[in-house]
Design an enzyme around this catalytic site. Structure first.
Site, PDB file in Angstrom:
ATOM      1  N   GLU A  34     -19.128   3.360 -17.864  1.00  0.00           N
ATOM      2  CA  GLU A  34     -20.561   3.097 -17.947  1.00  0.00           C
ATOM      3  C   GLU A  34     -20.861   2.039 -16.883  1.00  0.00           C
ATOM      4  O   GLU A  34     -20.205   0.989 -16.860  1.00  0.00           O
ATOM      5  CB  GLU A  34     -20.916   2.560 -19.336  1.00  0.00           C
ATOM      6  N   ARG A  43      -5.837   0.983 -26.345  1.00  0.00           N
ATOM      7  CA  ARG A  43      -6.371   0.160 -25.256  1.00  0.00           C
ATOM      8  C   ARG A  43      -5.308  -0.795 -24.747  1.00  0.00           C
ATOM      9  O   ARG A  43      -4.388  -1.151 -25.471  1.00  0.00           O
ATOM     10  CB  ARG A  43      -7.517  -0.720 -25.781  1.00  0.00           C
ATOM     11  N   LYS A  74     -17.108  -6.367 -21.932  1.00  0.00           N
ATOM     12  CA  LYS A  74     -17.999  -6.472 -20.765  1.00  0.00           C
ATOM     13  C   LYS A  74     -19.171  -7.398 -21.064  1.00  0.00           C
ATOM     14  O   LYS A  74     -19.693  -8.056 -20.179  1.00  0.00           O
ATOM     15  CB  LYS A  74     -18.506  -5.088 -20.358  1.00  0.00           C
TER      16      LYS A  74
HETATM   17  P1  ATP Z   1     -18.415  -0.874 -23.332  1.00  0.00           P
HETATM   18  O1  ATP Z   1     -18.263  -1.935 -24.353  1.00  0.00           O
HETATM   19  O2  ATP Z   1     -19.459  -1.189 -22.311  1.00  0.00           O
HETATM   20  O3  ATP Z   1     -18.463   0.527 -23.855  1.00  0.00           O
HETATM   21  P2  ATP Z   1     -15.895  -0.082 -22.290  1.00  0.00           P
HETATM   22  O4  ATP Z   1     -14.813  -1.064 -21.942  1.00  0.00           O
HETATM   23  O5  ATP Z   1     -15.657   0.935 -23.302  1.00  0.00           O
HETATM   24  O6  ATP Z   1     -17.094  -1.018 -22.551  1.00  0.00           O
HETATM   25  P3  ATP Z   1     -16.565   2.023 -20.435  1.00  0.00           P
HETATM   26  O7  ATP Z   1     -17.218   1.891 -19.116  1.00  0.00           O
HETATM   27  O8  ATP Z   1     -17.230   2.831 -21.457  1.00  0.00           O
HETATM   28  O9  ATP Z   1     -16.343   0.566 -20.934  1.00  0.00           O
HETATM   29  O10 ATP Z   1     -15.078   2.503 -20.242  1.00  0.00           O
HETATM   30  C1  ATP Z   1     -14.673   3.564 -19.410  1.00  0.00           C
HETATM   31  C2  ATP Z   1     -13.354   4.105 -19.884  1.00  0.00           C
HETATM   32  O11 ATP Z   1     -12.382   3.084 -19.858  1.00  0.00           O
HETATM   33  C3  ATP Z   1     -13.425   4.604 -21.308  1.00  0.00           C
HETATM   34  O12 ATP Z   1     -12.784   5.868 -21.363  1.00  0.00           O
HETATM   35  C4  ATP Z   1     -12.681   3.577 -22.093  1.00  0.00           C
HETATM   36  O13 ATP Z   1     -12.043   4.157 -23.185  1.00  0.00           O
HETATM   37  C5  ATP Z   1     -11.683   3.031 -21.072  1.00  0.00           C
HETATM   38  N1  ATP Z   1     -11.310   1.645 -21.395  1.00  0.00           N
HETATM   39  C6  ATP Z   1     -12.136   0.593 -21.563  1.00  0.00           C
HETATM   40  N2  ATP Z   1     -11.462  -0.516 -21.918  1.00  0.00           N
HETATM   41  C7  ATP Z   1     -10.148  -0.171 -21.941  1.00  0.00           C
HETATM   42  C8  ATP Z   1      -8.940  -0.877 -22.231  1.00  0.00           C
HETATM   43  N3  ATP Z   1      -8.941  -2.170 -22.547  1.00  0.00           N
HETATM   44  N4  ATP Z   1      -7.782  -0.185 -22.169  1.00  0.00           N
HETATM   45  C9  ATP Z   1      -7.762   1.113 -21.819  1.00  0.00           C
HETATM   46  N5  ATP Z   1      -8.861   1.832 -21.541  1.00  0.00           N
HETATM   47  C10 ATP Z   1     -10.050   1.212 -21.600  1.00  0.00           C
HETATM   48 MG    MG Z   2     -17.495   2.479 -23.629  1.00  0.00          MG
END
Ligand code: ATP
Ligand code: MG
Length: 567
Positions: free
Chosen positions: A43, A270, A280
């Site tokens: 995102e 994660r 974020k």
């Molecule tokens: P938000 O809280 O804004 O949703 P988010 O960290 O989930 O934050 P996204 O931009 O939706 O951010 O994440 C993009 C991809 O990265 C998603 O598929 C998410 O699952 C993965 N991702 C985010 N944080 C992690 C993490 N700590 N470890 C592994 N994958 C991650």
């Molecule tokens: Mg997300």
């Protein structure tokens, strides 16, 4: 399969994991015409962090392993938080990691028309309806995991009414929050996500790509899976928190599909790092409140911050590989990341000499106007890196901590009457200590033995200590920034009763305004890595100007991880 080198020469690890096993099974069963097509779906509401790097490695790495493709998709369904700056930074970071989406870049907003058409189809099939209740009421009626929900009074309204209202929502006739479109699934389902989830909300906001064309925006669960479907994704790899969303993901896909093709969601755990926060929202607050210098502050867990600090793309990939792909929730020791960085830099980094806390040394028997070039090794780990010349002069600097006045016997560095090796140069003996009126040591007097050129003695005489040094006249002055962990708490996200600002380490940045580095450093460009012998790994910071060199210490040389592991 051999490791394949890509773009910037970093390698994609190829160790098998449970995701690979599931993909292999699908291929064997001939699912989806034996295609493998993944996507990375950020995102654009912030910069990417090291957790995202794990997802990127898994998404792109899995596609690459099976000769498939991976799309980059910006999940831009919330116009209030998203910006083009984030889109650009995300692209840069993925490229830096060494992955390539080629021409497959998508935005969820590219599919807004299709999503809206599909919503109309669901309304017509009595599988969606417009609900005019407030968000509060809707959430009250949701029930709980142990108590079924209650039907909305609008649940069974005539199709024509929902069609008309949805068209008018889209046309901008209603205020934010006046009504929503909901999927009609099952208000008694044990899975809360199936209790008539929201599909669309009204939001009068300008979107970074579609401008003011839309005032209704699809919800994540609705948009995400359908975009997977529109792009022909076969394996939608995501983190564990989406596991409970999977039945809804499958429900929408089944409603949309008119062939055998179905995308399949697979969840993994994660990446969490000690002394780090990945939310974020909190990272944005750190930036907006000026608690760090920006998204790329070298203390940030963002990829741009880590890059600026000198962490390499290869070391981040190696960390992801070391951590592995599983469904086990866990916390990775920051020291393991540091270990991966050191392991990589040790092989690559040019060695230089530099002094961070200078103490002047006068070599009393060395001519005042003479500059003698001594030969130094560029990288002990890589003979092909060759050697360079370093100027040795009458006045030198050494590290303050390399001198002790009343030194114990076991102190092998410089002290009055003791002889040590000045690396690559000569043996020097300290003869005198000069102090100011407060008793502070300001200068040392030493003599050098001209017979020991190169740091070797012809008579087999041994010295116990070897120290680094820099000419006090032939050098480059630099500002050096030293970093420590950003948070003082091992798992800051878990300290529920503390504000994250209280957990910041006040000593995470230390600036040394006047350090001295041998002249070779002027050949380095911004982001170039080097090791200052005995002092750590460093790189050139982007704040460097024509008048001032700014240097980041990436890490000191002491490897806490190797120490913990008893290596
Ligand atoms: P938000 O809280 O804004 O949703 P988010 O960290 O989930 O934050 P996204 O931009 O939706 O951010 O994440 C993009 C991809 O990265 C998603 O598929 C998410 O699952 C993965 N991702 C985010 N944080 C992690 C993490 N700590 N470890 C592994 N994958 C991650
Ligand atoms: Mg997300």
């Amino acid at each position: 399969m051999s490791d394949k080198k890509i773009e910037n020469n970093t390698k994609v690890p190829k160790t098998r994991n449970f995701v690979h096993e599931l993909v292999e099974k699908d291929l064997m069963e001939g699912r989806n015409d034996k295609r493998v097509h993944t996507r990375f779906p950020p995102e654009p509401n912030g910069y990417l962090h090291i957790g995202h790097a794990k997802a990127i490695c898994i998404d792109f790495g899995t596609a690459e392993k099976f000769g498939g493709k991976c799309n980059l998709r910006f999940d831009d369904t919330n116009p209030s938080k998203e910006e083009t700056e984030y889109v650009d930074s995300i692209k840069e970071d993925i490229k830096w990691l060494g992955f390539d989406w080629e021409d497959r870049i998508y935005f969820s907003s590219d599919f807004f028309d299709k999503l809206s058409d599909f919503a109309v189809k669901l309304i017509k099939e009595k599988k969606a309806y417009v609900d005019e209740q407030s968000a509060e009421l809707i959430s009250k009626q949701k029930g709980s995991p142990t108590r079924p929900g209650t039907d909305s009074p609008f649940r069974n309204r005539p199709v024509e009414e929902s069609l008309d209202l949805f068209a008018r929502m889209k046309a901008g006739e209603f205020e934010n929050g006046a009504m929503v479109l909901r999927a009609k699934i099952d208000m008694t389902s044990p899975n809360m996500h199936l209790r008539d989830p929201l599909m669309y909300r009204i939001m009068h906001a300008e979107h970074h790509r579609t401008g003011n064309k839309w005032c209704i925006y699809p919800m994540y669960d609705y948009a995400h899976g359908q975009c997977d479907y529109f792009e022909g994704i076969t394996h939608s790899l995501c983190t564990l928190e989406f596991e409970v969303h999977r039945p809804l993901y499958d429900w929408f896909a089944n409603e949309l599909a008119d062939t055998e093709y179905r995308p399949r969601q697979i969840e993994f755990s994660r990446l969490n790092l000690t002394y780090t926060m990945m939310s974020k929202r909190n990272l944005l607050a750190l930036v907006e409140e000026g608690l760090v210098s920006g998204w790329d502050d070298p203390r940030m867990p963002t990829l741009s911050g880590m890059r600026r600090r000198g962490f390499t793309a290869q070391s981040i990939k190696n960390l992801v590989e070391k951590v592995g792909v599983t469904k086990t929730k866990g916390m990775t020791d920051f020291a393991l990341l540091e270990h991966a960085v050191r392991e990589d830099l040790n092989k690559k980094a040019q060695r230089l000499m530099g002094v961070l806390n200078p103490l002047k040394v006068i070599v009393t028997n060395f001519p005042e106007d003479k500059v003698e070039m001594v030969s130094a090794v560029n990288n002990h780990e890589d003979e092909s890196a060759g050697r360079r010349e370093v100027p040795f002069t009458h006045e030198l600097y050494i590290e303050k901590e390399d001198f002790m006045e009343d030194a114990p016997k076991k102190y092998f560095r410089l002290s009055v009457g003791r002889e040590v090796r000045f690396k690559y140069a000569y043996f020097l003996t300290c003869t005198n200590v000069i102090k100011d009126e407060n008793g502070e040591i300001i200068e040392l007097h030493c003599t050098y033995d001209p017979e020991t050129k190169g740091g070797n003695s012809p008579d087999g005489r041994k010295v116990k200590g070897t120290i680094h040094w820099v000419s006090a006249t032939e050098n480059v002055e630099a500002e050096v920034r030293l970093y420590d962990r950003l948070f003082n708490f091992e798992d800051p996200a878990n300290e529920k009763d503390k504000d994250f600002r209280e957990m910041l380490n006040p000593d995470s940045l230390k600036v040394l305004p006047k350090c001295y580095i041998e002249p070779f450093v002027t050949q380095m460009k911004v982001l170039d890595h080097f090791q200052l012998e005995r002092m750590g790994y460093f790189n050139i910071d982007k704040d460097t100007t024509a008048n001032k060199i700014v240097v980041n210490r990436t890490l000191s040389l002491r490897d806490n991880w190797a120490k913990k592991m008893g290596k």
